[in-house]
Design a protein around this motif. Structure first.
Motif, PDB file in Angstrom:
ATOM      1  N   UNK A 162      13.701  -5.646  -1.563  1.00  0.00           N
ATOM      2  CA  UNK A 162      14.867  -6.541  -1.617  1.00  0.00           C
ATOM      3  C   UNK A 162      15.561  -6.774  -0.275  1.00  0.00           C
ATOM      4  N   UNK A 163      14.895  -6.449   0.821  1.00  0.00           N
ATOM      5  CA  UNK A 163      15.423  -6.778   2.157  1.00  0.00           C
ATOM      6  C   UNK A 163      14.596  -7.926   2.704  1.00  0.00           C
ATOM      7  N   UNK A 164      15.274  -8.943   3.217  1.00  0.00           N
ATOM      8  CA  UNK A 164      14.597 -10.138   3.712  1.00  0.00           C
ATOM      9  C   UNK A 164      14.229  -9.994   5.188  1.00  0.00           C
ATOM     10  N   UNK A 165      13.005 -10.434   5.500  1.00  0.00           N
ATOM     11  CA  UNK A 165      12.535 -10.467   6.885  1.00  0.00           C
ATOM     12  C   UNK A 165      11.955 -11.840   7.164  1.00  0.00           C
ATOM     13  N   UNK A 171       0.831  -1.215   0.000  1.00  0.00           N
ATOM     14  CA  UNK A 171       0.000   0.000   0.000  1.00  0.00           C
ATOM     15  C   UNK A 171       0.859   1.256   0.000  1.00  0.00           C
ATOM     16  N   UNK A 172       2.056   1.164   0.570  1.00  0.00           N
ATOM     17  CA  UNK A 172       2.995   2.290   0.590  1.00  0.00           C
ATOM     18  C   UNK A 172       3.832   2.365  -0.685  1.00  0.00           C
ATOM     19  N   UNK A 173       3.547   1.501  -1.644  1.00  0.00           N
ATOM     20  CA  UNK A 173       4.254   1.535  -2.913  1.00  0.00           C
ATOM     21  C   UNK A 173       5.577   0.783  -2.923  1.00  0.00           C
ATOM     22  N   UNK A 174       5.819  -0.020  -1.904  1.00  0.00           N
ATOM     23  CA  UNK A 174       7.056  -0.798  -1.834  1.00  0.00           C
ATOM     24  C   UNK A 174       6.895  -2.100  -2.623  1.00  0.00           C
ATOM     25  N   UNK A 175       8.003  -2.628  -3.115  1.00  0.00           N
ATOM     26  CA  UNK A 175       8.003  -3.951  -3.731  1.00  0.00           C
ATOM     27  C   UNK A 175       8.052  -4.969  -2.598  1.00  0.00           C
ATOM     28  N   UNK A 176       7.005  -5.760  -2.440  1.00  0.00           N
ATOM     29  CA  UNK A 176       6.930  -6.710  -1.335  1.00  0.00           C
ATOM     30  C   UNK A 176       6.350  -8.029  -1.822  1.00  0.00           C
TER      31      UNK A 176
END
Length: 60
Positions: free
Chosen positions: A44-47, A28-33
């Motif tokens: 591209x950061x792993x959680x 919703x914030x426009x991030x690639x997820x």
């Protein structure tokens, strides 16, 4: 109509369910997820389930 989806063990399904709200918020914030197996990737950061609270997105 034919649909194909992944079948994960219940333990993996539980982890994905925990991470799903953070993924939706990030999108919703426009991030690639996206979720890959039991890992959440935002820009591209792993959680993992243990570190998703560090992503800045709510999981509750």
């Amino acid at each position: 109509m034919i649909s194909v989806s992944d079948q994960f063990p219940k333990s993996i399904q539980a982890r994905r369910k925990i991470q799903l709200p953070a993924m939706v918020s990030a999108k919703k914030d426009g991030k690639a997820a996206y979720l890959s197996y039991d890992k959440l990737y935002i820009d591209n950061r792993m959680y993992t389930v243990d570190t998703v609270h560090n992503s800045g997105y709510s999981i509750s």
